[in-house]
Design a protein around this motif. Sequence first.
Motif, short mmCIF file in Angstrom:
data_model
loop_
_atom_site.label_atom_id
_atom_site.label_comp_id
_atom_site.label_asym_id
_atom_site.label_seq_id
_atom_site.Cartn_x
_atom_site.Cartn_y
_atom_site.Cartn_z
N ALA A 54 40.23 63.83 132.25
CA ALA A 54 41.58 64.24 131.86
C ALA A 54 42.63 63.58 132.75
CB ALA A 54 41.70 65.76 131.92
N LEU A 55 42.38 63.58 134.05
CA LEU A 55 43.32 62.96 134.97
C LEU A 55 43.47 61.46 134.69
CD1 LEU A 55 45.11 63.22 137.51
CD2 LEU A 55 43.06 62.70 138.85
N CYS A 56 42.36 60.79 134.48
CA CYS A 56 42.41 59.35 134.17
C CYS A 56 43.14 59.10 132.86
CB CYS A 56 41.00 58.77 134.11
SG CYS A 56 40.18 58.69 135.70
N SER A 57 42.89 59.92 131.87
CA SER A 57 43.57 59.76 130.58
C SER A 57 45.07 59.95 130.72
CB SER A 57 43.02 60.76 129.57
OG SER A 57 41.68 60.50 129.28
N PHE A 58 45.48 60.92 131.50
CA PHE A 58 46.92 61.15 131.70
C PHE A 58 47.56 60.00 132.48
CE2 PHE A 58 46.02 65.89 131.20
CZ PHE A 58 46.41 65.88 129.88
N ILE A 59 46.86 59.48 133.46
CA ILE A 59 47.38 58.34 134.22
C ILE A 59 47.59 57.14 133.31
CG2 ILE A 59 46.79 56.62 135.98
CD1 ILE A 59 45.54 58.90 137.60
N ILE A 60 46.62 56.88 132.45
CA ILE A 60 46.73 55.75 131.53
C ILE A 60 47.79 56.00 130.47
CG2 ILE A 60 45.49 54.39 129.80
CD1 ILE A 60 42.91 54.99 131.47
N GLY A 61 47.83 57.19 129.92
CA GLY A 61 48.72 57.49 128.80
C GLY A 61 50.18 57.68 129.15
N LEU A 62 50.47 58.07 130.37
CA LEU A 62 51.87 58.36 130.73
C LEU A 62 52.71 57.12 130.97
CD1 LEU A 62 51.50 61.49 133.02
CD2 LEU A 62 52.50 61.38 130.74
N ASN A 63 52.09 56.00 131.30
CA ASN A 63 52.82 54.76 131.57
C ASN A 63 53.85 54.90 132.68
OD1 ASN A 63 51.81 52.63 130.16
ND2 ASN A 63 53.00 53.05 128.33
N ARG A 64 53.55 55.70 133.68
CA ARG A 64 54.46 55.91 134.80
C ARG A 64 53.89 55.40 136.12
NH1 ARG A 64 59.26 57.26 132.58
NH2 ARG A 64 58.98 58.86 131.03
N PHE A 65 52.74 54.81 136.06
CA PHE A 65 52.04 54.41 137.27
C PHE A 65 51.93 52.89 137.33
CE2 PHE A 65 50.66 58.68 136.25
CZ PHE A 65 50.81 59.32 137.47
N PRO A 66 51.78 52.33 138.53
CA PRO A 66 51.62 50.88 138.64
C PRO A 66 50.32 50.41 137.97
CG PRO A 66 51.68 51.92 140.83
CD PRO A 66 51.81 52.99 139.82
N ALA A 67 50.27 49.14 137.68
CA ALA A 67 49.12 48.56 136.98
C ALA A 67 47.82 48.78 137.76
CB ALA A 67 49.35 47.08 136.73
N GLU A 68 47.89 48.74 139.08
CA GLU A 68 46.69 48.94 139.88
C GLU A 68 46.12 50.34 139.68
OE1 GLU A 68 49.61 47.91 141.26
OE2 GLU A 68 49.15 45.79 141.56
N ALA A 69 46.99 51.33 139.58
CA ALA A 69 46.54 52.71 139.35
C ALA A 69 45.92 52.85 137.97
CB ALA A 69 47.71 53.68 139.51
N VAL A 70 46.51 52.20 136.99
CA VAL A 70 45.97 52.26 135.63
C VAL A 70 44.60 51.59 135.56
CG1 VAL A 70 46.34 51.50 133.25
CG2 VAL A 70 48.24 52.42 134.56
N TRP A 71 44.46 50.42 136.18
CA TRP A 71 43.16 49.75 136.19
C TRP A 71 42.11 50.55 136.96
CZ3 TRP A 71 41.63 46.32 132.90
CH2 TRP A 71 42.56 45.52 132.26
N THR A 72 42.53 51.18 138.03
CA THR A 72 41.61 52.04 138.78
C THR A 72 41.18 53.22 137.92
OG1 THR A 72 42.65 51.40 140.85
CG2 THR A 72 41.32 53.41 140.87
N ALA A 73 42.13 53.81 137.21
CA ALA A 73 41.81 54.93 136.32
C ALA A 73 40.84 54.48 135.22
CB ALA A 73 43.08 55.50 135.70
N MET A 74 41.02 53.28 134.70
CA MET A 74 40.09 52.77 133.69
C MET A 74 38.69 52.58 134.27
SD MET A 74 42.19 50.01 131.48
CE MET A 74 43.67 50.43 130.61
N GLY A 75 38.61 52.11 135.50
CA GLY A 75 37.32 51.97 136.16
C GLY A 75 36.64 53.31 136.39
N VAL A 76 37.40 54.28 136.84
CA VAL A 76 36.85 55.63 137.05
C VAL A 76 36.44 56.23 135.71
CG1 VAL A 76 37.42 57.96 137.85
CG2 VAL A 76 38.13 55.99 139.19
#
Length: 96
Positions: A54-76
């Motif tokens: 859920a946390l990773c999905s929200f990080i990816i879906g909100l578009n409020r985080f830097p690209a590094e955070a989004v890629w990290t969330a995708m990896g997790v």
Amino acid sequence: MDILFLCVGGVCLAEGIDLFTGDDFLMFVGSSNKKDYDLDKIYAVEKWVFLVDALCSFIIGLNRFPAEAVWTAMGVFALTLVIHVYVFKSRKFRTN
């Protein structure tokens, strides 16, 4: 695509909370083999994995985080998929 990740995050959050209460509405839908698994062990692991999903999905879906955070969330997110598969394929989580 962002809406899709936000919806998935909501479902994962709901499933994680539901697993904390000892219920399940998502994992065994359409499956009759619920009795083959040790539900206490599965719920103990899966509730945390779903909350991470859920946390990773929200990080990816909100578009409020830097690209590094989004890629990290995708990896997790990919790692949690491996954990989900491991839990249901492993003999450690099955009943005898």
